[in-house]
Design an enzyme around this catalytic site. Structure first.
Site, PDB file in Angstrom:
ATOM      1  N   ARG A   7       0.756  -1.153   0.104  1.00 11.77           N
ATOM      2  CA  ARG A   7       0.011   0.032   0.042  1.00 11.77           C
ATOM      3  C   ARG A   7       0.822   1.130  -0.081  1.00 11.77           C
ATOM      4  O   ARG A   7       1.899   1.375   0.551  1.00 11.77           O
ATOM      5  CB  ARG A   7      -0.907   0.049   1.145  1.00 11.77           C
ATOM      6  N   GLU A  52      -3.417   6.842  -3.952  1.00 11.70           N
ATOM      7  CA  GLU A  52      -4.405   6.060  -4.242  1.00 11.70           C
ATOM      8  C   GLU A  52      -5.304   5.828  -3.018  1.00 11.70           C
ATOM      9  O   GLU A  52      -6.197   5.094  -3.060  1.00 11.70           O
ATOM     10  CB  GLU A  52      -3.845   4.557  -4.932  1.00 11.70           C
ATOM     11  N   HIS A  79       0.119  -0.240 -10.222  1.00  7.86           N
ATOM     12  CA  HIS A  79      -0.841  -1.193  -9.413  1.00  7.86           C
ATOM     13  C   HIS A  79      -1.355  -2.316 -10.228  1.00  7.86           C
ATOM     14  O   HIS A  79      -2.345  -2.667 -10.409  1.00  7.86           O
ATOM     15  CB  HIS A  79      -1.840  -0.283  -9.104  1.00  7.86           C
TER      16      HIS A  79
END
Length: 331
Positions: free
Chosen positions: A239, A268, A295
């Site tokens: 993340r 994000e 991603h």
């Protein structure tokens, strides 16, 4: 004849998944490659009983208030930090995830990031394309992986999948996690458990495999970067907001950090109101010491098919009056 329940899908899914859902649902699709606006998703979902969401989506209380018929939100994903689970539970809405299909492809991509960054592969590609390349000559020497120390921060499903795949690389493997592996796993994977501080201090490569929770927000920051071994590499496939991108850029510019590779970015993480709106510009301009992918950790066609199908099954289970197998909340 009973009216079919409406189910909204926010992003592209495979035709086979559409066929599966369409047998018992009125499916509202977005078969483009674009992310719909929040307003458009709410408009489509106002009378829907089911909703399939993906990583670019963000669901919180005001969204749920505008869509009062929802019974289930099925995430075609594993990490759910962009979704307010408590708000779903309070409104009697199931929230489901797909926990078991993303680890292997994410581990594969992580190894690609490791090798691509450590072996300076992007630099090599640019050298051939942008110069009058005349053949091999001594240049672009790198550290490689053989006999180097690699530390995995977080030994959940993603960390375990990576450790399994690194056994053959003849590296010194370490991990940091509150829950130890079994003795058998540590033996087979040739990996040792250490504290986070020790891992950062001695690892040539540090790979982050933790979820984004309050305790891991900016886990890698100015202070923890200072603990890292000089000229080490940092890889982030988990993340974006687990790291402070600005601090990483500073560590690269100072020469302390040799490089940073990532498949995820702070911008994000929609649930964090003060998140950056763009990737740190200093990281973008450091082309020779950064390696980024958009991603794509789970972006393997057959895997994405299976993930969406599992999410669809969760929707059908709820609309059939059953508890969904992928539920992460209790009603």
């Amino acid at each position: 004849m009973n009216k079919k329940p409406k189910v909204v899908i926010t992003h592209w899914i495979h035709p086979e998944v559409i066929d599966y859902l369409s047998q018992s649902c009125d499916v509202i699709l977005n078969q483009t490659q674009d992310t719909l606006s929040r307003e458009e998703i709410i408009k489509r979902t106002k009378e829907a009983e089911g909703l399939m969401v993906f990583m670019p989506d963000y669901i919180e209380s005001s969204f749920l208030d505008a869509c009062p018929q929802l019974k289930v939100i099925a995430g075609a994903l594993r990490g759910y930090d962009n979704f307010d689970i408590d708000a779903c539970t309070k409104r009697g809405i199931w929230f489901t995830i797909v926990p078991d299909l993303l680890a292997a492809p994410t581990a594969e991509l992580t190894i690609g990031l490791l090798i691509g960054l450590g072996r300076r592969m992007l630099e090599g590609d640019r050298l051939i394309r942008d110069t009058n390349f005349q053949g091999w000559k001594p240049q672009l020497y790198s550290t490689g992986l053989l006999h180097k120390t690699l530390g995995i921060v977080g030994m959940g499903k993603l960390g375990k999948a990576l450790a399994q795949r690194l056994v053959g690389f003849e590296m010194n493997l370490l991990y940091s996690d509150p829950i130890p592996l079994s003795v058998e796993q540590e033996t087979v994977w040739k990996i040792s458990r250490v504290s986070l501080e020790e891992l950062l201090t001695i690892s040539d490569y540090v790979v982050l495999m933790v979820p984004l929770i309050p305790n891991t927000y900016h886990l890698i920051n100015q202070d923890t970067l200072a603990q890292m071994k000089p000229n080490s590499f940092l890889i982030n496939p988990c993340r974006g907001s687990v790291v402070d991108e600005t601090a990483i850029a500073s560590a690269i510019q100072s020469g302390h950090l040799a490089g940073y590779a990532a498949d995820v970015f702070e911008m994000e993480d929609w649930a964090i109101p003060h998140r950056p709106q763009d990737i740190c510009e200093a990281l973008i301009t450091e082309k020779n010491q950064t390696f980024f992918t958009p991603h794509i950790g789970s972006a393997v066609d057959e895997i994405r098919h299976d993930i969406a199908l599992e999410a669809a099954k969760n929707i059908i289970q709820v609309l059939s009056g059953n508890m969904p197998q992928g539920a992460i909340n209790k009603l």
